[in-house]
Design an enzyme around this catalytic site. Structure first.
Site, PDB file in Angstrom:
ATOM      1  N   ALA D  59       0.852  -1.184   0.000  1.00 27.15           N
ATOM      2  CA  ALA D  59       0.000   0.000   0.000  1.00 27.15           C
ATOM      3  C   ALA D  59       0.885   1.230   0.000  1.00 27.15           C
ATOM      4  CB  ALA D  59      -0.915   0.000   1.219  1.00 27.15           C
ATOM      5  N   GLU D  60       0.965   1.888  -1.134  1.00 25.60           N
ATOM      6  CA  GLU D  60       1.918   2.986  -1.265  1.00 25.60           C
ATOM      7  C   GLU D  60       1.558   4.200  -0.423  1.00 25.60           C
ATOM      8  OE1 GLU D  60       0.839   1.124  -3.709  1.00 25.60           O
ATOM      9  OE2 GLU D  60       2.671   0.180  -4.469  1.00 25.60           O
ATOM     10  N   GLY D  85       4.982   3.812 -11.957  1.00 26.88           N
ATOM     11  CA  GLY D  85       3.527   3.865 -12.109  1.00 26.88           C
ATOM     12  C   GLY D  85       2.769   3.526 -10.839  1.00 26.88           C
ATOM     13  N   PRO D  89      -0.855   6.024  -5.965  1.00 30.30           N
ATOM     14  CA  PRO D  89      -1.671   5.858  -4.755  1.00 30.30           C
ATOM     15  C   PRO D  89      -1.126   6.662  -3.568  1.00 30.30           C
ATOM     16  CG  PRO D  89      -1.294   3.723  -5.800  1.00 30.30           C
ATOM     17  CD  PRO D  89      -0.410   4.728  -6.501  1.00 30.30           C
ATOM     18  N   HIS D 129       4.995   0.480 -15.747  1.00 31.11           N
ATOM     19  CA  HIS D 129       6.352   0.132 -15.327  1.00 31.11           C
ATOM     20  C   HIS D 129       7.413   1.006 -15.982  1.00 31.11           C
ATOM     21  CE1 HIS D 129       4.181  -3.489 -14.111  1.00 31.11           C
ATOM     22  NE2 HIS D 129       5.191  -3.821 -13.355  1.00 31.11           N
TER      23      HIS D 129
END
Ligand SMILES: Cc1ncc(C[n+]2csc(CCOP(=O)(O)OP(=O)(O)O)c2C)c(N)n1
Ligand SMILES: Cc1ncc(C[n+]2csc(CCOP(=O)(O)OP(=O)(O)O)c2C)c(N)n1
Ligand SMILES: [Mg+2]
Ligand SMILES: [Mg+2]
Lengths: 373, 335, 373, 335
Positions: D59-60, D85, D89, D129
């Site tokens: 979870a960024e 990419g 979040p 990516h």
């Protein structure tokens, strides 16, 4: 008031719903038995063949990547039961929002070999037309698709449709805010959505215990979702739970959540080296719970002709494999036009300029090559 | 012709869109009974029902993500983000999903989602309530970004944005919500006009480009400059992405000078793109480097300081003087 | 398998932990009684005075906003017990990550009047120095602070500190992905963090039922947190639960969650008009559960001198109010230097240029005004 | 002097930072046993323990948010975002929290957080990516943004970024990870050098500005142009925010021409800011409008098309020809 669950406890019928044990014996499983009482020997054989086919699809994917035909592949080895059991429980007009590993679900949808491989080859950003197969394209951003599924399911509800939506994601994904928000929205609007979590125990190199101290299914219950925690290597248990969950959401009683406890037997992707982070013993343990072997063992107890079944499934898998290889050899490379197409649905002056300028630039090279510059 | 405030024009526009197309649904926090914190959706839930004017849980990623799902299902969602500073939790869904889905699906999935964002400062609010995030969205391929500056455009452009099959970020200059203007609700706009800039004042000496909240300020500056003998052409950009470079270049080739103003910070703001592109397009016609008069490169300041931060008439005139080489250049610059 | 909770069920000792009933009678409440057995009459009186003071602080805030001295104010009316009960349960070295409505908690921290009002006046982006009072500045982005708290608590754990962190947020905030992620992280690292949710039933115009179909506390349990659901208008219940939760997290057994069920009696902020979305009846119902009245009634049953108490609390509130008014009249306006200060911790050439150019520009005006230009 | 790959240089640099300061902790997905998907943190968890090399939940926003909390507590977190990419979040935590906390707290709270992002394309990956998000961060006041282009800078700049008390976005050109170079691990860098650009090749005819992945390409282009008689000065920007305009302007005043190249899309990219600022600063010295050679304004394309999207030697030379007025201008442009 604190949870006492230890994520390393061994899994078994005490911790999840199971219909067929790893050794092929049939358990009584009151909660879900009724949902698969129609599955007779021919139906079971069909499920076996499906699983054999996607296992082959998967090994072909890996082989094609090794041969340089694909840029990347995300193996599903070990997750055949989770994908076939759920994929075969769906109606045609149910809509699927997958992650990137659901080749088996796409196969259930009848996605053709070209479309299955297109993205992995790097030939296009995606494979199929979602509206032709009622399945969205692969989603790479972890968890993002669950919100699309929630919105789609809200739409189903507003439309008074009897269809449902289902979204696939992994154990790692449960940590993403989007997945929690999707549960909030789906519950708030009592939307007909099934959350299908393939808990394959790993998010690349991180064990599920990093993401949660309890069962994932319990988390969903806390959001007010009807939940089922099933043996994800038991195709019948998965099918039963998925049918139950679909029936639940179709009644308008709100969303449902399935945690299918399974294991990723292969690498995360062909770019991954799992020997760096996990134990061979764990693999052995899970190999003993193989989804195909147990159905074969079970069919054996029912007196099915296993040899004939393996012949049939081998033939089906061979055909699928041939289709994939043919698809690779006939797949056209994308053209420069594909670079600029579909960024917008109608012309965009800035992009048009870039497209034309680039065409002029390329034409210059072509001219130069012909000595006419 | 009716006299409407900017917010009434938006409200009327939403109503018209919803009447025209039953697939148009509104989503956001507090947009139902409350009518939104700015009352833009006032009365709409009462008239269209809670399935068309949807109060959502408090989660912006969730709002945009489910709007995408609804669009997948054939709906045409219009999302309200309560304030500019609260759009960032939805950034991933906007940038990686909303903007890219059409490309990803090779044209199969259209996402006609409009994201309305009351933006900009000048209303004396605390942190996160006065931001200008347009550059983030304009730099994101797959999005279109527009901003009306007056009630008529608010009325027309919002319907056009909703009717557009691409996702549109619709930036509403919140400090102009109360402004009144004539609105022709029968006007049938040119197709494509959503993405055209408008020369709102003709002039010969300098092209002044503004959008949203600053168009009025730009017009005032042009009027003041007139008194000093400088004849300014003012362009209301209207569409931030795509930019109508045809209109802009024609003006700059005529005037030879351009000043761009916006509330957002200077570094990497829209002014940078306009200045760079106009220099590329009009280099031999330029008598001076394009001048930018913008917010400072700081977090939006507390309200007692915001008047310093926001470009106003005097700062624009100061920029005009520089562009006209009437005053010394700034630090590091040359004329 | 689906939850049966109806968020509109009436709240009472069946649905949450309560020590003092609205009419002032004392309940037995086994789960938490022991945590407040030290609270004798003088201690109770002190809590009453605290609540009276922050109620006054709150009405002064609203009044100052009406008079144009503040740009905005977020009333806490009705939430006095939740804020004092928890605020007074904390140790000095526990660190607080609040939302924007916790004036009462800041008061417990001894934040001075200048610092309490500075942000609301629009004179600065925030009030106090977090390290002087062990409390972060107000957080306006819903839910964002809960992750900071989780990280801080991870740090406490790494440091082997015996302190805890606590984070405040509302019922609406529970929908934000960040809050779910904060629970994931805190649980994953078993960090000493108490999540304190003031469920005041409303997120601006949206009732809590929009955010959840079940009890908020149950959601936290699903994340593996120890949870307490308490009557948030009962200062003793809140204090007891907060002490219990703090004790729990200090043992290293992982994070805890308190849902304090309360009610926002005032507007969301001074910019809000709650008559547009809520019922006067609901307000009446909650007025009958007033946090101050019930402690007064309870003290009455214990034979305390209420008249004297009200005199004392009135005097304390008057003093606080005078301090606030004095703070407003003596608060200097920010200067242009404050625009550019603290964007970075060390010089930034681009910003320096902007600062100098703007100073030159302003000097030009000054010169013009003096006729020297 | 050692010969190290770019990734080894980063690994060595992290190790040195962790040895020097016990408050330095690493956080991210798969950075522990796996050593990160690019192995930049290889071996560090083994040597420093799981409390200093922290595998995080997936979870960024959570990663950056908890890094902020750790920094609040006196830690100096170095966050790895797995791919460019996947930073979105975390955008809200970066833009509204990390970038603004020092300002918000009136200087009381410092957040020395470094966010490492392997960025850019050229490695044949699927969607998300290969992105170049630098413009988003550079437009955000309160952040500093840097990108090394070679092993020595990777080694030095990462330590400087970690030692900096401000939040730094550290962009690692992932397609250069395998490149080898000489690294002086004893080098004591100038204070402040983190934010300085470097003239990596002197020249007189045109200034070519690149950073990160494209510095090598720029050098190759300069070598090729030399054969055609054009003498290019190449500048490695190194710091994207702040920009070392002193070095850039001096070069442009000398050459009169500037070409900026990056992988990110053109519209609103860093090239826009550089072009606009250099025009402001050097207008009277410019013989041609600044030229930008960038990725197209499209979502990053599938890998079989990425060679078209990425600026390469030929496209840079084409831009050089335009800047030198050797070829016709592009659509809409003039010389
Ligand atoms: C937002 C985001 N962050 C990081 C990644 C990189 N990543 C790709 S797959 C993966 C692990 C996913 O684990 P899980 O959800 O369990 O699914 P599985 O791969 O096991 O099927 C990660 C971290 C990503 N794709 N998206
Ligand atoms: C990310 C974000 N979205 C929207 C808002 C606007 N907003 C401010 S307060 C609020 C409601 C909060 O409700 P709740 O969490 O219950 O806290 P309460 O105000 O009741 O204390 C909203 C929507 C915000 N501040 N931040
Ligand atoms: Mg997994
Ligand atoms: Mg609330």
């Amino acid at each position: 008031m604190s949870p006492t669950f230890d994520p390393s406890t061994p899994e078994g019928p005490d911790t999840y719903l199971q219909v067929i044990a790893p050794d092929g014996t049939r358990n009584r499983c009151e909660e879900i038995d009724e949902w698969v009482k129609d599955i007779d020997v021919p139906a079971l054989e069909k499920l076996y063949i499906d699983m054999a086919c996607i296992r082959r699809l998967d090994s072909e994917g890996t082989a094609l990547q090794r041969q340089g035909e694909l840029g990347l592949w995300a193996p599903l080895l070990g997750q055949e039961a989770a994908q076939i059991g759920s994929g075969r429980a769906l109606e045609n007009d149910d809509f699927i929002f997958p992650s990137y590993r659901e080749h088996g679900v796409a196969y259930c949808r009848g996605v053709n070999p070209h479309d299955l491989l297109r993205m992995w080859r790097g030939a296009a950003p995606s494979g199929w037309n979602p509206y032709e197969v009622n399945m969205a394209n692969q989603q790479i951003v972890i968890g993002a698709q669950t919100l699309h599924a929630a919105g789609y399911a809200m739409g189903l509800k507003f439309d008074g449709s009897s269809a449902a939506a289902i979204t696939y994601f992994g154990d790692g994904a449960t940590s993403q805010g989007d997945v929690s928000e999707a549960m909030v929205f789906a519950a708030s609007y009592q939307a007909p959505l099934v959350f299908f979590c393939q808990n394959n125990h790993w998010a690349i190199s991180e064990p599920v215990a990093r993401q949660t101290t309890g069962h994932i299914a319990d988390r969903a219950a806390g959001f007010g979702l009807a939940t089922w925690r099933v043996d994800g290597n038991d195709v019948l248990a998965v099918m039963a739970a998925t049918r139950a969950a679909l029936a639940h959401v179709r009644t308008g009683s709100g969303p449902a959540f399935i945690e299918a406890v399974t294991y990723r037997m292969g690498a995360h992707t062909t770019a991954d080296d799992p020997t760096r982070y996990r134990d061979a013993l764990e693999l052995e343990e899970w190999a003993a719970k193989d989804p195909l072997d147990r159905i074969a063992a079970h069919l054996d107890t029912l007196g099915a002709d296993l040899e004939e079944l393996k012949k049939r499934s081998g033939a089906a898998a061979d055909e699928l494999a041939a289709g994939l290889r043919e698809a690779i050899t006939t797949m056209p490379d994308p053209s420069v036009d594909d670079l600029f197409a579909h960024v917008y649905s109608h012309p965009h002056p800035g992009l048009e300029e870039q497209r034309e300028n680039y065409a002029t630039y390329l034409a210059g090279f072509a001219a130069e090559a012909q000595g006419t510059k | 012709m009716k006299t409407l405030t900017f917010s009434q024009a938006l409200n009327t526009s939403l109503r018209a869109s919803m009447e025209r197309d039953s697939k148009v649904v509104l989503m956001g926090e507090d947009i139902g009974k409350l009518g939104g914190v700015f009352r833009i959706t006032d009365g709409l839930q009462k008239d269209f029902g809670a399935h068309r004017v949807i109060d959502t849980p408090l989660a912006e990623s969730g709002i945009v993500g489910t709007a995408i799902g609804l669009a997948f299902r054939g709906y045409r969602p219009v999302v309200e983000i309560q304030f500019d500073g609260f759009v960032y939790p939805a950034f991933d869904q906007i940038v990686s999903q909303l903007a890219k889905m059409h490309f990803r699906s090779r044209g199969n999935v259209k996402l006609p989602v409009t994201i309305r964002i009351p933006f900009g400062g000048g209303i004396g609010s605390p942190e996160h309530h006065s931001e200008s995030p347009e550059a983030y969205f304009a730099h994101t391929a797959g999005l279109r970004v527009v901003s009306p500056s007056n009630p008529q455009d608010a009325y027309t452009m919002l319907q056009q944005a909703i009717a557009d099959d691409d996702p549109v970020i619709f930036l509403e200059p919140k400090r102009r919500y109360h402004v009144r203007g004539e609105v022709d609700t029968d006007l049938v706009p040119d197709p494509g006009s959503l993405y055209r800039a408008q020369v709102v004042r003709e002039g010969t000496d300098l092209t002044l480009v503004a959008y949203g909240p600053l168009v009025k300020t730009a017009m005032d500056a042009a009027a003041a400059a007139r008194d000093e003998g400088i004849d300014i052409e003012v362009i209301d950009l209207r569409s931030i992405e795509p930019v109508d470079f045809g209109t802009l270049s024609a003006s700059v080739r005529k005037t030879g000078r351009v000043l761009i103003t916006h509330e957002a910070g200077k570094f990497g703001g829209i002014g940078a793109e306009l200045a760079a592109s106009l220099t590329e397009r009009c280099f031999d016609h330029l008598d001076h480097a394009p001048v930018r008069v913008t917010g400072f490169d700081i977090p939006y300041p507390p309200s007692k300081l915001e008047s310093h931060h926001l470009p106003d008439l005097d700062r624009i005139l100061d920029g005009v003087d520089r562009a006209m080489r009437r005053t010394p250049e700034l630090l590091g610059e040359e004329g």
